[in-house]
Design a protein around this motif. Structure first.
Motif, short mmCIF file in Angstrom:
data_model
loop_
_atom_site.label_atom_id
_atom_site.label_comp_id
_atom_site.label_asym_id
_atom_site.label_seq_id
_atom_site.Cartn_x
_atom_site.Cartn_y
_atom_site.Cartn_z
N MET A 1 5.03 21.20 -7.99
CA MET A 1 4.46 19.93 -8.44
C MET A 1 5.53 18.83 -8.36
O MET A 1 6.63 19.03 -8.86
CB MET A 1 4.03 20.12 -9.90
N LYS A 2 5.20 17.71 -7.74
CA LYS A 2 6.21 16.63 -7.64
C LYS A 2 6.42 15.97 -8.99
O LYS A 2 5.45 15.73 -9.72
CB LYS A 2 5.75 15.57 -6.64
N LYS A 3 7.65 15.64 -9.30
CA LYS A 3 7.92 14.93 -10.57
C LYS A 3 7.55 13.46 -10.38
O LYS A 3 7.89 12.85 -9.35
CB LYS A 3 9.41 15.01 -10.91
N LEU A 4 6.90 12.92 -11.39
CA LEU A 4 6.50 11.51 -11.33
C LEU A 4 7.43 10.70 -12.24
O LEU A 4 7.49 10.94 -13.45
CB LEU A 4 5.04 11.38 -11.80
N MET A 5 8.16 9.77 -11.63
CA MET A 5 9.14 8.98 -12.37
C MET A 5 8.56 7.57 -12.50
O MET A 5 8.50 6.81 -11.51
CB MET A 5 10.48 8.96 -11.61
N ALA A 6 8.12 7.21 -13.70
CA ALA A 6 7.34 5.98 -13.86
C ALA A 6 8.09 4.92 -14.66
O ALA A 6 8.70 5.21 -15.69
CB ALA A 6 6.02 6.31 -14.54
N ALA A 7 8.05 3.70 -14.14
CA ALA A 7 8.70 2.55 -14.78
C ALA A 7 7.63 1.66 -15.39
O ALA A 7 6.81 1.10 -14.67
CB ALA A 7 9.49 1.76 -13.73
N ASN A 8 7.62 1.54 -16.71
CA ASN A 8 6.65 0.67 -17.39
C ASN A 8 7.39 -0.59 -17.84
O ASN A 8 8.19 -0.55 -18.76
CB ASN A 8 6.07 1.43 -18.59
N TRP A 9 7.07 -1.69 -17.18
CA TRP A 9 7.80 -2.93 -17.47
C TRP A 9 7.21 -3.73 -18.63
O TRP A 9 7.71 -4.82 -18.95
CB TRP A 9 7.90 -3.80 -16.21
N LYS A 10 6.13 -3.24 -19.20
CA LYS A 10 5.53 -3.91 -20.36
C LYS A 10 5.34 -5.41 -20.08
O LYS A 10 5.06 -5.79 -18.95
CB LYS A 10 6.38 -3.64 -21.60
N MET A 11 5.54 -6.26 -21.10
CA MET A 11 5.32 -7.71 -20.88
C MET A 11 6.65 -8.41 -20.57
O MET A 11 7.01 -9.40 -21.17
CB MET A 11 4.65 -8.33 -22.12
N PHE A 12 7.39 -7.78 -19.63
CA PHE A 12 8.66 -8.35 -19.21
C PHE A 12 8.56 -8.81 -17.76
O PHE A 12 7.77 -8.28 -17.01
CB PHE A 12 9.78 -7.30 -19.32
N LYS A 13 9.38 -9.74 -17.40
CA LYS A 13 9.65 -10.19 -16.03
C LYS A 13 8.72 -11.29 -15.53
O LYS A 13 7.49 -11.20 -15.62
CB LYS A 13 9.59 -9.02 -15.04
N THR A 14 9.39 -12.30 -14.99
CA THR A 14 8.69 -13.31 -14.20
C THR A 14 8.43 -12.68 -12.83
O THR A 14 8.96 -11.60 -12.52
CB THR A 14 9.58 -14.54 -14.00
N LEU A 15 7.66 -13.39 -12.01
CA LEU A 15 7.32 -12.85 -10.69
C LEU A 15 8.57 -12.57 -9.86
O LEU A 15 8.72 -11.50 -9.27
CB LEU A 15 6.41 -13.85 -9.98
N GLU A 16 9.49 -13.53 -9.86
CA GLU A 16 10.66 -13.37 -9.01
C GLU A 16 11.53 -12.20 -9.48
O GLU A 16 12.01 -11.39 -8.67
CB GLU A 16 11.47 -14.68 -9.03
N ASP A 17 11.70 -12.12 -10.78
CA ASP A 17 12.50 -11.03 -11.35
C ASP A 17 11.85 -9.68 -11.02
O ASP A 17 12.53 -8.71 -10.65
CB ASP A 17 12.59 -11.25 -12.87
N ALA A 18 10.54 -9.62 -11.14
CA ALA A 18 9.83 -8.36 -10.85
C ALA A 18 10.05 -7.95 -9.39
O ALA A 18 10.34 -6.78 -9.09
CB ALA A 18 8.34 -8.51 -11.14
N MET A 19 9.93 -8.91 -8.49
CA MET A 19 10.09 -8.58 -7.07
C MET A 19 11.52 -8.14 -6.77
O MET A 19 11.75 -7.21 -6.02
CB MET A 19 9.71 -9.79 -6.21
N ASN A 20 12.48 -8.84 -7.40
CA ASN A 20 13.88 -8.46 -7.18
C ASN A 20 14.16 -7.05 -7.69
O ASN A 20 14.82 -6.25 -7.01
CB ASN A 20 14.83 -9.44 -7.89
N THR A 21 13.65 -6.73 -8.88
CA THR A 21 13.90 -5.40 -9.43
C THR A 21 13.23 -4.33 -8.57
O THR A 21 13.81 -3.28 -8.30
CB THR A 21 13.39 -5.30 -10.88
N ALA A 22 12.01 -4.63 -8.12
CA ALA A 22 11.32 -3.65 -7.26
C ALA A 22 12.12 -3.42 -5.98
O ALA A 22 12.28 -2.29 -5.52
CB ALA A 22 9.91 -4.14 -6.94
N ARG A 23 12.66 -4.50 -5.42
CA ARG A 23 13.48 -4.37 -4.20
C ARG A 23 14.71 -3.51 -4.48
O ARG A 23 15.07 -2.63 -3.68
CB ARG A 23 13.95 -5.76 -3.74
#
Ligand code: PGA
Length: 249
Positions: A1-23
């Motif tokens: 079974m593959k391990k699922l590593m999940a990031a829950n950002w809740k009510m954090f991050k502006t759009l730009e910050d979110a895109m940068n972190t995802a990158r």
């Protein structure tokens, strides 16, 4: 079974910050080992853009933090599964402790979300967990059993293993820096597996995540425990370098 590593950002991050972190995560964690999947769960406002950042990256998935259990309709301020799927979300959280305890969602409402979400084709991550008081009273099994029974009521016993993930998150360990001890995690995950087996035929093939103050330093040990098939991470997922380490732990 593959391990699922999940990031829950809740009510954090502006759009730009979110895109940068995802990158940072997609480049930092890079090509994932065979046994891993990464799931990023940004706020609604960043879903589409984070999905675009992850496009083409194998075994990276997009998830939503919440939805309203209805088709399109007059529900001001809500978002439905169809709209999430349209933005590229594969998964959605249901019953995160902040929704239960801050927003007042109860098992009955969560059950309607689980069922509607599954019927709509979303892969549901059902979050459960006891409060500190319930743990002190020796009621962990009772609480977890009840949450699973109530929230999964009416779900097809033959549900495919890819459609449901359960996240065990002791409420007292969320955002507190307080991590459950290994023996408590082992014990709780075993209880969850046992109850799932009663309710679902494919329970053994479904993933159970641990959540609550997971960080790069403790992640490898936690995911090595029996019946721990991944993690759901809040605080330590907000920085790309930190979550990349977790994803590869
Ligand atoms: P935390 O949050 O990692 O900050 O404890 C976990 C969660 O809320 O899912």
């Amino acid at each position: 079974m593959k391990k699922l590593m999940a990031a829950n950002w809740k009510m954090f991050k502006t759009l730009e910050d979110a895109m940068n972190t995802a990158r940072e995560i997609v480049t930092g964690a890079g090509r994932l080992p065979e046994d891993r999947e990464v799931l990023i769960i940004p706020p609604f406002t960043a879903l589409k853009s984070v999905g675009e950042v992850m496009a083409g990256a194998d075994n990276y998935f997009l998830g939503a933090q919440n939805f309203y259990p209805s088709e399109q309709g007059a529900f001001t301020g809500e978002i439905c599964p169809e709209q999430l799927a349209d933005l590229g979300a594969d998964f959605a959280l249901v019953g995160h402790s902040e929704r239960r305890h801050v927003l007042g969602e109860d098992d009955e409402f969560l059950n309607s979300k689980v069922r509607f979400g599954l019927d709509s084709g979303l892969r549901v991550i059902l979050c459960i967990g006891e409060t500190l008081e319930e743990r002190k009273d020796g009621r962990v099994r009772e609480v977890l059993d009840a949450q699973l029974e109530n929230c999964l009521a009416g779900v097809d016993r033959k549900l495919g293993p890819e459609n449901l993930v359960v996240a065990y998150e002791p409420v007292w360990a969320i955002g507190t820096g307080e991590v459950a001890e290994n023996k408590d995690i082992l014990e709780a995950h075993k209880m969850v597996r046992e109850k799932m087996r009663e309710l679902l035929e494919k329970a053994d093939e479904m993933r159970i995540l641990y959540g609550g103050s997971v960080k790069p330093e403790n992640c490898a040990e936690i995911i090595s425990l029996d019946n721990v098939n991944g993690v759901l991470v809040g605080g330590a997922s907000l920085r790309g370098d930190s979550f990349s380490q977790i994803a590869l732990a």
